[in-house]
Design a protein around this motif. Sequence first.
Motif, PDB file in Angstrom:
ATOM      1  N   HIS A  67      -3.847   1.524  -3.491  1.00 39.20           N
ATOM      2  CA  HIS A  67      -3.889   2.890  -2.967  1.00 39.20           C
ATOM      3  C   HIS A  67      -5.141   3.129  -2.129  1.00 39.20           C
ATOM      4  O   HIS A  67      -5.458   4.268  -1.799  1.00 39.20           O
ATOM      5  CB  HIS A  67      -3.832   3.895  -4.117  1.00 39.20           C
ATOM      6  CG  HIS A  67      -2.641   3.705  -4.997  1.00 39.20           C
ATOM      7  ND1 HIS A  67      -1.358   3.958  -4.591  1.00 39.20           N
ATOM      8  CD2 HIS A  67      -2.532   3.247  -6.265  1.00 39.20           C
ATOM      9  CE1 HIS A  67      -0.516   3.684  -5.568  1.00 39.20           C
ATOM     10  NE2 HIS A  67      -1.208   3.239  -6.590  1.00 39.20           N
ATOM     11  N   TYR A  70       0.832  -1.213   0.000  1.00 42.09           N
ATOM     12  CA  TYR A  70       0.000   0.000   0.000  1.00 42.09           C
ATOM     13  C   TYR A  70       0.864   1.260   0.000  1.00 42.09           C
ATOM     14  O   TYR A  70       1.832   1.355   0.753  1.00 42.09           O
ATOM     15  CB  TYR A  70      -0.900   0.033   1.232  1.00 42.09           C
ATOM     16  CG  TYR A  70      -1.561   1.374   1.424  1.00 42.09           C
ATOM     17  CD1 TYR A  70      -2.691   1.721   0.692  1.00 42.09           C
ATOM     18  CD2 TYR A  70      -1.047   2.298   2.311  1.00 42.09           C
ATOM     19  CE1 TYR A  70      -3.281   2.966   0.845  1.00 42.09           C
ATOM     20  CE2 TYR A  70      -1.633   3.545   2.476  1.00 42.09           C
ATOM     21  CZ  TYR A  70      -2.751   3.878   1.739  1.00 42.09           C
ATOM     22  OH  TYR A  70      -3.326   5.106   1.881  1.00 42.09           O
ATOM     23  N   THR A  71       0.503   2.213  -0.861  1.00 42.06           N
ATOM     24  CA  THR A  71       1.035   3.577  -0.807  1.00 42.06           C
ATOM     25  C   THR A  71      -0.136   4.528  -0.993  1.00 42.06           C
ATOM     26  O   THR A  71      -1.112   4.199  -1.662  1.00 42.06           O
ATOM     27  CB  THR A  71       2.082   3.870  -1.903  1.00 42.06           C
ATOM     28  OG1 THR A  71       1.464   3.763  -3.185  1.00 42.06           O
ATOM     29  CG2 THR A  71       3.270   2.940  -1.826  1.00 42.06           C
ATOM     30  N   ASP A  72      -0.033   5.698  -0.413  1.00 43.66           N
ATOM     31  CA  ASP A  72      -1.060   6.718  -0.606  1.00 43.66           C
ATOM     32  C   ASP A  72      -0.946   7.247  -2.031  1.00 43.66           C
ATOM     33  O   ASP A  72       0.158   7.498  -2.526  1.00 43.66           O
ATOM     34  CB  ASP A  72      -0.847   7.848   0.397  1.00 43.66           C
ATOM     35  CG  ASP A  72      -1.998   8.829   0.412  1.00 43.66           C
ATOM     36  OD1 ASP A  72      -2.285   9.420  -0.658  1.00 43.66           O
ATOM     37  OD2 ASP A  72      -2.607   9.015   1.471  1.00 43.66           O
ATOM     38  N   ALA A  73      -2.069   7.405  -2.688  1.00 43.83           N
ATOM     39  CA  ALA A  73      -2.078   7.879  -4.080  1.00 43.83           C
ATOM     40  C   ALA A  73      -1.482   9.281  -4.206  1.00 43.83           C
ATOM     41  O   ALA A  73      -0.974   9.647  -5.260  1.00 43.83           O
ATOM     42  CB  ALA A  73      -3.498   7.860  -4.631  1.00 43.83           C
ATOM     43  N   LYS A  84       6.311   5.912  -4.321  1.00 43.23           N
ATOM     44  CA  LYS A  84       5.717   4.991  -5.304  1.00 43.23           C
ATOM     45  C   LYS A  84       6.797   4.168  -6.001  1.00 43.23           C
ATOM     46  O   LYS A  84       6.617   2.979  -6.274  1.00 43.23           O
ATOM     47  CB  LYS A  84       4.885   5.777  -6.306  1.00 43.23           C
ATOM     48  CG  LYS A  84       3.672   6.427  -5.664  1.00 43.23           C
ATOM     49  CD  LYS A  84       2.943   7.318  -6.631  1.00 43.23           C
ATOM     50  CE  LYS A  84       1.837   8.078  -5.922  1.00 43.23           C
ATOM     51  NZ  LYS A  84       1.197   9.062  -6.746  1.00 43.23           N
TER      52      LYS A  84
END
Length: 86
Positions: free
Chosen positions: A72, A40-43, A50
């Motif tokens: 995301h 998971y990464t924040d958009a 990323k």
Amino acid sequence: MIKKFLFISSFVCYITDSNAQLISASSLPNSFSLNGAKIYTDAEDYSLIKKSAALLQQDIELVTGQKLSIIHDLNTTKGNIIIIGS
């Protein structure tokens, strides 16, 4: 300076002497399965975050043969998640 060198030398010897297996097909204490896991990464996070997620995804695939999904959104996700962020 000498103390710093000795510390680093000791640390390197400890790492190279260690018999710990980092990748295992069986469940180990303080570990989790990568089967079905996601990254998971924040958009809205930095592009470097990323890129780090993509590089981790590639490394895991090279070692295990499994390509983890990069997501995301945490709202609909279940199971093990590797979170990368700033």
